[in-house]
Design a protein around this motif. Sequence first.
Motif, PDB file in Angstrom:
ATOM      1  N   ASP A  32       1.093  -1.283  -0.210  1.00  0.00           N
ATOM      2  CA  ASP A  32      -0.303   0.466   0.198  1.00  0.00           C
ATOM      3  C   ASP A  32       0.934   1.279   0.096  1.00  0.00           C
ATOM      4  N   THR A  33       2.151   1.340   0.544  1.00  0.00           N
ATOM      5  CA  THR A  33       2.960   2.051   0.961  1.00  0.00           C
ATOM      6  C   THR A  33       3.642   2.406  -0.606  1.00  0.00           C
ATOM      7  N   LEU A  34       4.026   1.781  -1.447  1.00  0.00           N
ATOM      8  CA  LEU A  34       4.068   1.184  -2.778  1.00  0.00           C
ATOM      9  C   LEU A  34       3.164   2.171  -3.641  1.00  0.00           C
ATOM     10  N   LEU A  35       1.878   1.435  -3.624  1.00  0.00           N
ATOM     11  CA  LEU A  35       1.143   2.100  -4.641  1.00  0.00           C
ATOM     12  C   LEU A  35       0.109   3.229  -4.394  1.00  0.00           C
ATOM     13  N   ALA A  36       0.497   3.803  -2.929  1.00  0.00           N
ATOM     14  CA  ALA A  36       0.718   5.326  -2.376  1.00  0.00           C
ATOM     15  C   ALA A  36       0.630   5.867  -2.881  1.00  0.00           C
ATOM     16  N   TRP A  37       2.281   6.236  -3.190  1.00  0.00           N
ATOM     17  CA  TRP A  37       3.125   6.932  -3.300  1.00  0.00           C
ATOM     18  C   TRP A  37       3.219   6.898  -5.628  1.00  0.00           C
ATOM     19  N   ARG A  38       3.124   5.941  -5.923  1.00  0.00           N
ATOM     20  CA  ARG A  38       2.481   6.039  -7.158  1.00  0.00           C
ATOM     21  C   ARG A  38       1.727   6.642  -7.935  1.00  0.00           C
ATOM     22  N   TYR A  39       1.053   6.737  -7.139  1.00  0.00           N
ATOM     23  CA  TYR A  39      -0.267   7.398  -8.153  1.00  0.00           C
ATOM     24  C   TYR A  39      -0.497   8.936  -7.182  1.00  0.00           C
ATOM     25  N   LEU A  40       0.137   8.976  -6.069  1.00  0.00           N
ATOM     26  CA  LEU A  40      -0.410  10.540  -5.791  1.00  0.00           C
ATOM     27  C   LEU A  40       0.374  10.834  -6.966  1.00  0.00           C
ATOM     28  N   VAL A  41       1.760  10.536  -7.798  1.00  0.00           N
ATOM     29  CA  VAL A  41       2.600  11.112  -8.361  1.00  0.00           C
ATOM     30  C   VAL A  41       1.917  11.024 -10.130  1.00  0.00           C
ATOM     31  N   VAL A  42       1.878  10.256  -9.965  1.00  0.00           N
ATOM     32  CA  VAL A  42       0.331  10.364 -11.296  1.00  0.00           C
ATOM     33  C   VAL A  42      -0.610  11.110 -11.080  1.00  0.00           C
ATOM     34  N   ALA A  43      -1.674  11.159 -10.212  1.00  0.00           N
ATOM     35  CA  ALA A  43      -2.163  11.775 -10.000  1.00  0.00           C
ATOM     36  C   ALA A  43      -2.019  13.248  -9.571  1.00  0.00           C
ATOM     37  N   VAL A  44      -1.051  13.521  -9.960  1.00  0.00           N
ATOM     38  CA  VAL A  44      -0.575  15.147  -9.818  1.00  0.00           C
ATOM     39  C   VAL A  44      -0.436  15.569 -10.989  1.00  0.00           C
ATOM     40  N   LEU A  45       0.320  14.704 -12.110  1.00  0.00           N
ATOM     41  CA  LEU A  45       0.817  15.159 -13.066  1.00  0.00           C
ATOM     42  C   LEU A  45      -0.228  14.311 -14.661  1.00  0.00           C
ATOM     43  N   VAL A  46      -1.573  13.192 -13.995  1.00  0.00           N
ATOM     44  CA  VAL A  46      -2.685  13.540 -15.366  1.00  0.00           C
ATOM     45  C   VAL A  46      -3.300  14.935 -14.601  1.00  0.00           C
ATOM     46  N   GLY A  47      -3.549  14.875 -13.217  1.00  0.00           N
ATOM     47  CA  GLY A  47      -4.654  15.952 -12.756  1.00  0.00           C
ATOM     48  C   GLY A  47      -4.748  17.117 -13.486  1.00  0.00           C
ATOM     49  N   ALA A  48      -3.263  17.544 -13.111  1.00  0.00           N
ATOM     50  CA  ALA A  48      -2.507  18.949 -13.654  1.00  0.00           C
ATOM     51  C   ALA A  48      -3.009  19.317 -14.919  1.00  0.00           C
ATOM     52  N   VAL A  49      -2.972  17.904 -16.106  1.00  0.00           N
ATOM     53  CA  VAL A  49      -3.460  17.989 -17.401  1.00  0.00           C
ATOM     54  C   VAL A  49      -5.022  18.214 -17.175  1.00  0.00           C
ATOM     55  N   ALA A  50      -5.142  17.605 -16.791  1.00  0.00           N
ATOM     56  CA  ALA A  50      -7.208  17.863 -16.754  1.00  0.00           C
ATOM     57  C   ALA A  50      -7.571  18.835 -16.363  1.00  0.00           C
ATOM     58  N   VAL A  51      -7.166  19.706 -15.523  1.00  0.00           N
ATOM     59  CA  VAL A  51      -7.088  21.615 -15.046  1.00  0.00           C
ATOM     60  C   VAL A  51      -7.321  22.147 -16.581  1.00  0.00           C
ATOM     61  N   VAL A  52      -6.149  21.517 -16.570  1.00  0.00           N
ATOM     62  CA  VAL A  52      -5.566  22.671 -18.387  1.00  0.00           C
ATOM     63  C   VAL A  52      -6.613  21.825 -19.515  1.00  0.00           C
ATOM     64  N   ARG A  53      -7.012  21.075 -19.432  1.00  0.00           N
ATOM     65  CA  ARG A  53      -7.907  20.074 -20.694  1.00  0.00           C
ATOM     66  C   ARG A  53      -9.137  20.863 -20.191  1.00  0.00           C
ATOM     67  N   ARG A  54     -10.012  20.870 -19.043  1.00  0.00           N
ATOM     68  CA  ARG A  54     -11.122  20.779 -18.321  1.00  0.00           C
ATOM     69  C   ARG A  54     -11.962  19.883 -18.893  1.00  0.00           C
ATOM     70  N   PRO A  55     -11.965  19.097 -19.540  1.00  0.00           N
ATOM     71  CA  PRO A  55     -12.898  17.293 -20.221  1.00  0.00           C
ATOM     72  C   PRO A  55     -14.260  17.875 -19.402  1.00  0.00           C
ATOM     73  N   ARG A  56     -15.511  18.146 -20.436  1.00  0.00           N
ATOM     74  CA  ARG A  56     -16.531  17.812 -20.384  1.00  0.00           C
ATOM     75  C   ARG A  56     -17.066  16.435 -20.044  1.00  0.00           C
ATOM     76  N   LEU A  57     -17.337  16.167 -18.905  1.00  0.00           N
ATOM     77  CA  LEU A  57     -18.356  14.765 -18.884  1.00  0.00           C
ATOM     78  C   LEU A  57     -19.021  14.698 -18.346  1.00  0.00           C
ATOM     79  N   ALA A  58     -19.969  13.470 -18.454  1.00  0.00           N
ATOM     80  CA  ALA A  58     -21.798  13.823 -17.220  1.00  0.00           C
ATOM     81  C   ALA A  58     -21.080  13.456 -16.030  1.00  0.00           C
ATOM     82  N   GLY A  59     -21.981  13.868 -15.385  1.00  0.00           N
ATOM     83  CA  GLY A  59     -21.959  13.080 -13.754  1.00  0.00           C
ATOM     84  C   GLY A  59     -22.135  11.134 -14.107  1.00  0.00           C
ATOM     85  N   THR A  60     -22.461  11.199 -15.215  1.00  0.00           N
ATOM     86  CA  THR A  60     -23.041   9.375 -14.690  1.00  0.00           C
ATOM     87  C   THR A  60     -21.557   8.648 -15.520  1.00  0.00           C
ATOM     88  N   GLU A  61     -21.010   9.665 -16.767  1.00  0.00           N
ATOM     89  CA  GLU A  61     -19.670   8.677 -16.639  1.00  0.00           C
ATOM     90  C   GLU A  61     -18.859   9.288 -15.974  1.00  0.00           C
TER      91      GLU A  61
END
Length: 303
Positions: A32-61
């Motif tokens: 869980d330590t390895l996976l937590a830090w793996r996804y913390l790094v990944v989440a920061v990277l993809v989250g930053a791109v998502a903020v720039v792109r601002r995709p429009r997704l339905a709530g159900t989706e």
Amino acid sequence: MRHSVLAAVGLVVMWSSGFVGARLGTAHAAADTLLAWRYLVVAVLVGAVAVVRRPRLAGTEVRRQAVLGLLCQALYLAGVVTGVGMGVPAGVAALIAVLQPLVVGALAGPVLGQRVRPRQWAGLVAGFAGVAVVVAGDLGGGGHVLGYLLVVGGMLALSVGTLLERRWRLGTRPFDQLTIHCLVSCGVFVAAAAVTGRLAPPAAPGFWWAVLWVVVLSTFGGYGCYLLALRAFGATGASTLLFLTPPTTMVWALLMFGEPVGWTTAAGLAGCAAAVWLVLTRPGTRPSRPGRSTTHAESPARV
């Protein structure tokens, strides 16, 4: 032709790297330590791109993709990486995980109303028999039963997620899908590590090398090569290439960790090869041409 070969080789190597990365990381910290830090790094990277792109997704989706992320990444990886950390050889974990398309093929009939051919059932039996031979050999040498059950459980979670993905057919763009799955997985693993008191990373440089390995090679490299392989070979062809990951992982594990490849492992690989042939071939028909059926890719076994 050259690009197709590079895509195929890249997919097999990058996908296999995930099982090796699990072995590298769990040598220094809990899963869980390895996976937590793996996804913390990944989440920061993809989250930053998502903020720039601002995709429009339905709530159900978004909600449905969150469920798929929980099944196809969080629960799947929790089972596989924890199992490897408990002593399951990386190559054997890859062999168990690669049964996922066979399980999905067999369950597609009762769950999705699709016809399951006798050859597919025979392939499922052959695949499970091959894995059973390998696992029995390892358990006979003192392997941990719970570790193997966790890997099997992770594979089944991925199978359920794949069936739901087929049923829902959301059509979410690949990067948006990856972003939601990674953010959900980050929340799950960070919470799990925090509750157990294992969120703080170890000081060992080897741990951060493992995190870099799984972020660059397994997450972005594996997913990127999978998309390239989809374009070159189609969904069926790309999924078929993933059956080459167990022997590739076993070679890596032999060279890097000294994990032996015994006769039971060779017999298991032969059984899985027979399973692939039975499931993916139809008597009297030609395989579909590369580059077709790429619009809807099902979730493959990934680490």
